[in-house]
Write a protein that holds these residues in place. Structure first.
Motif, PDB file in Angstrom:
ATOM      1  N   ILE A  74       0.874  -1.175   0.000  1.00 14.39           N
ATOM      2  CA  ILE A  74       0.000   0.000   0.000  1.00 14.39           C
ATOM      3  C   ILE A  74       0.912   1.226   0.000  1.00 14.39           C
ATOM      4  O   ILE A  74       1.418   1.639   1.043  1.00 14.39           O
ATOM      5  CB  ILE A  74      -0.937   0.004   1.221  1.00 14.39           C
ATOM      6  CG1 ILE A  74      -1.772  -1.278   1.256  1.00 14.39           C
ATOM      7  CG2 ILE A  74      -1.848   1.224   1.197  1.00 14.39           C
ATOM      8  CD1 ILE A  74      -2.551  -1.478   2.533  1.00 14.39           C
ATOM      9  N   GLU A  92      -4.431   3.016  -3.843  1.00 17.25           N
ATOM     10  CA  GLU A  92      -4.270   1.668  -3.290  1.00 17.25           C
ATOM     11  C   GLU A  92      -4.817   1.596  -1.864  1.00 17.25           C
ATOM     12  O   GLU A  92      -5.459   0.619  -1.480  1.00 17.25           O
ATOM     13  CB  GLU A  92      -2.787   1.265  -3.289  1.00 17.25           C
ATOM     14  CG  GLU A  92      -2.243   0.970  -4.657  1.00 17.25           C
ATOM     15  CD  GLU A  92      -0.743   0.733  -4.654  1.00 17.25           C
ATOM     16  OE1 GLU A  92      -0.061   1.135  -3.674  1.00 17.25           O
ATOM     17  OE2 GLU A  92      -0.246   0.163  -5.624  1.00 17.25           O
ATOM     18  N   TRP A  98      -7.813  -0.803  -0.697  1.00 21.50           N
ATOM     19  CA  TRP A  98      -7.640  -1.726   0.408  1.00 21.50           C
ATOM     20  C   TRP A  98      -8.700  -1.483   1.487  1.00 21.50           C
ATOM     21  O   TRP A  98      -9.307  -2.429   2.014  1.00 21.50           O
ATOM     22  CB  TRP A  98      -6.229  -1.569   1.017  1.00 21.50           C
ATOM     23  CG  TRP A  98      -6.119  -2.244   2.332  1.00 21.50           C
ATOM     24  CD1 TRP A  98      -5.903  -3.570   2.568  1.00 21.50           C
ATOM     25  CD2 TRP A  98      -6.284  -1.624   3.611  1.00 21.50           C
ATOM     26  NE1 TRP A  98      -5.913  -3.807   3.923  1.00 21.50           N
ATOM     27  CE2 TRP A  98      -6.144  -2.631   4.581  1.00 21.50           C
ATOM     28  CE3 TRP A  98      -6.530  -0.324   4.033  1.00 21.50           C
ATOM     29  CZ2 TRP A  98      -6.239  -2.377   5.942  1.00 21.50           C
ATOM     30  CZ3 TRP A  98      -6.623  -0.067   5.383  1.00 21.50           C
ATOM     31  CH2 TRP A  98      -6.476  -1.088   6.323  1.00 21.50           C
TER      32      TRP A  98
END
Length: 166
Positions: A50, A55, A59
Motif C-alpha cells: 500500500i 491503493e 484496500w
C-alpha cells in the motif's frame, strides 16, 4: 398486511433513511481516515504493498466490505492495527444493515396482528356512551400513532370518527 392495509414498517420511513444515511456517513469517514492512516504507516516500509492513496482507498474499501481480496495488505504493526479497526467496523456495519433489513422485511407482518387488535379495541371503545372516556380513547389512538402502529391518515380518520360520536 398491517393495520387498515398499511404495513407497520412503513409508518416511519424516515427512520430507515436516517439509519442508512448515518451508517453510510460513518463508514465513509472510517474508510477515508483509516486509509490515510494506513498509507502514512505503510509508506516507506520494506515490502509494503500500500504505497499510494488509490491503493489505500481500494484496500480500505475491500476490507470494510469484508471482501478482502488479499492483493493489498498492511505489513507494519500500525497498519495492521488500523486494518483490524476497519475490519471490526465493516463486520459491525454489515451485521447492522443486514439485521435492520431483515427486521423490516420479516418482522413487520408479525407486528400487524397485535397492532390491528389494538386499533380495533381503541375503535370499539368509542361505541359506548357518547362522550364517556373520549379523551382516553383519543390519547390511546395518539399512542398508537407515536409507536408507528397507526399512520397519520388512519389517525386522522379514527379521530374524526371518535369526535363524531361525542
Amino acid at each position: 398486511m398491517g393495520v387498515l392495509g398499511a404495513p407497520p414498517a412503513r409508518a416511519k420511513p424516515r427512520a430507515w433513511g436516517r439509519l442508512l444515511a448515518s451508517t453510510g456517513l460513518v463508514v465513509a469517514l472510517a474508510i477515508l481516515a483509516l486509509s490515510a492512516a494506513v498509507l502514512k504507516a505503510e509508506r516507506g516500509a520494506p515490502d509494503a504493498t500500500i504505497t499510494s492513496l488509490p491503493e489505500a482507498l481500494w484496500w480500505a474499501m475491500t476490507t470494510t466490505t469484508t471482501v478482502g481480496y488479499g492483493d493489498l495488505a498492511p505489513v507494519t504493526a500500525d497498519g495492521r492495527v488500523y486494518g483490524s479497526i476497519l475490519m471490526v467496523i465493516g463486520i459491525g456495519t454489515m451485521g447492522t444493515v443486514t439485521a435492520a433489513l431483515a427486521s423490516r422485511l420479516f418482522l413487520a407482518p408479525e407486528r400487524a396482528e397485535p397492532a390491528a387488535a389494538e386499533l380495533g379495541a381503541a375503535a370499539r371503545a368509542g361505541e359506548g356512551s357518547a362522550g364517556a372516556g373520549a379523551l382516553d380513547r383519543l390519547a390511546r389512538l395518539g399512542e398508537l400513532r407515536e409507536r408507528g402502529v397507526v399512520t397519520d391518515e388512519e389517525f386522522a380518520r379514527k379521530k374524526a370518527e371518535l369526535l363524531e360520536r361525542v
